[in-house]
Design a protein around this motif. Sequence first.
Motif, short mmCIF file in Angstrom:
data_model
loop_
_atom_site.label_atom_id
_atom_site.label_comp_id
_atom_site.label_asym_id
_atom_site.label_seq_id
_atom_site.Cartn_x
_atom_site.Cartn_y
_atom_site.Cartn_z
N LYS A 49 -11.21 3.54 -11.78
CA LYS A 49 -11.91 4.64 -12.43
C LYS A 49 -11.40 5.98 -11.90
CE LYS A 49 -16.59 5.91 -13.93
NZ LYS A 49 -16.54 5.33 -15.28
N TYR A 54 -10.13 2.88 -15.73
CA TYR A 54 -11.38 2.20 -16.07
C TYR A 54 -12.40 3.25 -16.52
CZ TYR A 54 -15.52 -0.80 -15.43
OH TYR A 54 -16.68 -1.51 -15.61
N LYS A 55 -12.98 3.03 -17.69
CA LYS A 55 -13.86 4.04 -18.30
C LYS A 55 -15.34 3.66 -18.27
CE LYS A 55 -10.04 6.11 -19.66
NZ LYS A 55 -9.55 7.36 -19.02
#
Length: 215
Positions: A49, A54-55
């Motif tokens: 993230k 990574y969202k």
Amino acid sequence: MKYWKALAFLTAILLTGTVVPHSAHAQTPTQVSYGSQNGDVWDLQFRLKAMGYYKEPLDGKFGAATAAAVRKFQQSYGLPADGVAGSSTWKALKKYSLNRQEMDIMAHIIYSEARGEPYKGQVAVGAVVMNRIQSGKFPGNIRDVVFQPGAFTAVDDGQYWLTPNSTAYLAAQDAVRGWDPTYGSLYYFNPDTATSAWIWSRPQTVKIGKHIFAK
């Protein structure tokens, strides 16, 4: 919008201090893949993230979104894109990313060394730290790089322990995501105060604010 998402993510770090469980910081992470649920998944998600892969929310569950983020990271760094975080993926992640505790260290060194500098100059200090970790000429982790004897004035004089602001965390995140305004520099110095003949002999790349950056 990107700025505010990043700020929200980093505000969670600042305010809660519990984004990633303590168990996620083991020296030797386990191999994790689809279906895994443990502290190493939290660590994996946090690193991905922070790098922008990574969202989704951090939940410690290795699902489809985590697997997709792992594959994107693997593709970016020339690793077999199998979506499994094994030893080679962890090795690359630790070289090019930071976990929550390490992000705290980065924010501390940026704030203490460059809080009076323009934002680009703060990112540049973080970039130097990342360049050192990746260079093979310095220790391979941020704690040892930052606390290497004589490496940073702010550590020597105690300013390192000042509380960093949100801007320092944002600069840390930008440095971790690969923004390097220094063009690969390993050193920086203030030309108005530097007395070392050696540092003046290093090949200079750019001047940002009060700092000259060099290789």
